[in-house]
Enzyme design. Structure first.
Site, PDB file in Angstrom:
ATOM      1  N   LYS A 297       0.885  -1.159  -0.021  1.00 37.65           N
ATOM      2  CA  LYS A 297      -0.054  -0.008  -0.009  1.00 37.65           C
ATOM      3  C   LYS A 297       0.806   1.222   0.127  1.00 37.65           C
ATOM      4  O   LYS A 297       0.667   2.189  -0.682  1.00 37.65           O
ATOM      5  CB  LYS A 297      -1.017   0.133   1.071  1.00 37.65           C
ATOM      6  CG  LYS A 297      -2.028   1.077   1.208  1.00 37.65           C
ATOM      7  CD  LYS A 297      -3.071   1.242   2.224  1.00 37.65           C
ATOM      8  CE  LYS A 297      -2.379   1.907   3.267  1.00 37.65           C
ATOM      9  NZ  LYS A 297      -2.945   2.780   4.098  1.00 37.65           N
TER      10      LYS A 297
ATOM     11  N   ASP B 132      -6.767   1.302   0.653  1.00 41.38           N
ATOM     12  CA  ASP B 132      -7.002   1.745   2.131  1.00 41.38           C
ATOM     13  C   ASP B 132      -8.232   1.122   2.645  1.00 41.38           C
ATOM     14  O   ASP B 132      -9.241   0.880   1.623  1.00 41.38           O
ATOM     15  CB  ASP B 132      -6.370   2.981   2.431  1.00 41.38           C
ATOM     16  CG  ASP B 132      -7.333   3.745   2.098  1.00 41.38           C
ATOM     17  OD1 ASP B 132      -8.444   3.735   1.287  1.00 41.38           O
ATOM     18  OD2 ASP B 132      -7.350   5.178   2.679  1.00 41.38           O
TER      19      ASP B 132
END
Ligand code: SF4
Length: 210
Positions: free
Chosen positions: A120, A138
């Site tokens: 991420k 997210d």
């Protein structure tokens, strides 16, 4: 959800916010990397409060190494998991100095090899610092993609794959920020604000609110 609806959603999000970006404050790819690393399980607002002082004192990997773990901790102790994060910041900076001439690498493999940097974080840096068409999923993007039925998936990796497949090229660079901001301010976790949502008529969520 069909292709036309997806395109219309992205078009409206773009018209509403043509140049979206992160709410993290940074002045270089290095500061962005550190801010994202600190933002795990913390709000952007709390990270920004901590990084003002931190970056004033150390805005390069070498300066951060010189500041040391205890020095970093002093600035970030208001952020969750600060002990681990301070250690990861210093280890990451040591690697940047020793293996990358003090420069943040524009390379997924090299980024993911840095302590505390996962897929991420690498996606955010590649997208926001270098303009790659990556989509860092997210909690907000995961929720919006599933609720709307835009790109449903059981976990963040599956949602990322789904988004990369269905988002047309022209929207790929900014999709990540539009979805985060939409999830943060409109399609919020507890009770989505469907009554003031600009894609309400396109969204396929069954339990819309007024
Ligand atoms: S209509 Fe409601 S559930 Fe759908 S995207 Fe908008 S806020 Fe979220």
């Amino acid at each position: 959800m069909n292709k036309l609806k997806r395109r219309e959603i992205l078009t409206r999000l773009r018209d509403n916010d043509p140049n979206p970006t992160t709410e993290l404050v940074f002045n270089s790819p290095f500061e962005l990397l550190i801010a994202v690393l600190l933002s795990a399980q913390a709000t952007d607002v709390s990270v920004n409060k901590a990084t003002v002082g931190l970056f004033a004192q150390a805005s390069t990997p070498q300066e951060m190494v010189d500041l040391g773990v205890e020095g970093v901790k002093r600035h970030i102790k208001t952020i969750g998991l600060f002990n681990t994060k301070a250690t990861n910041v210093i280890k990451t900076c040591q690697i940047l100095v020793e293996q990358h001439q003090g420069v943040v690498p524009e390379n997924r493999e090299a980024l993911e090899a840095l302590p505390g940097v996962g897929r991420k974080t690498a996606n955010v840096v590649l997208n926001t610092a270098f303009g790659w068409p990556t989509i860092a999923v997210d909690t907000h993007i995961f929720r919006v993609a599933n609720r709307t039925n835009f790109a449903p998936g059981k976990n963040v990796d599956l949602v990322e794959q789904h988004l990369l497949k269905v988002v047309p090229a022209e929207f790929k660079v900014d999709c990540h920020h539009w979805f985060i901001l939409h999830g943060r301010y409109t399609c919020i976790a507890r009770k989505p604000r469907c009554g003031s949502c600009l894609i309400e008529d396109l969204c396929e969520y069954r339990d819309k609110t007024d």
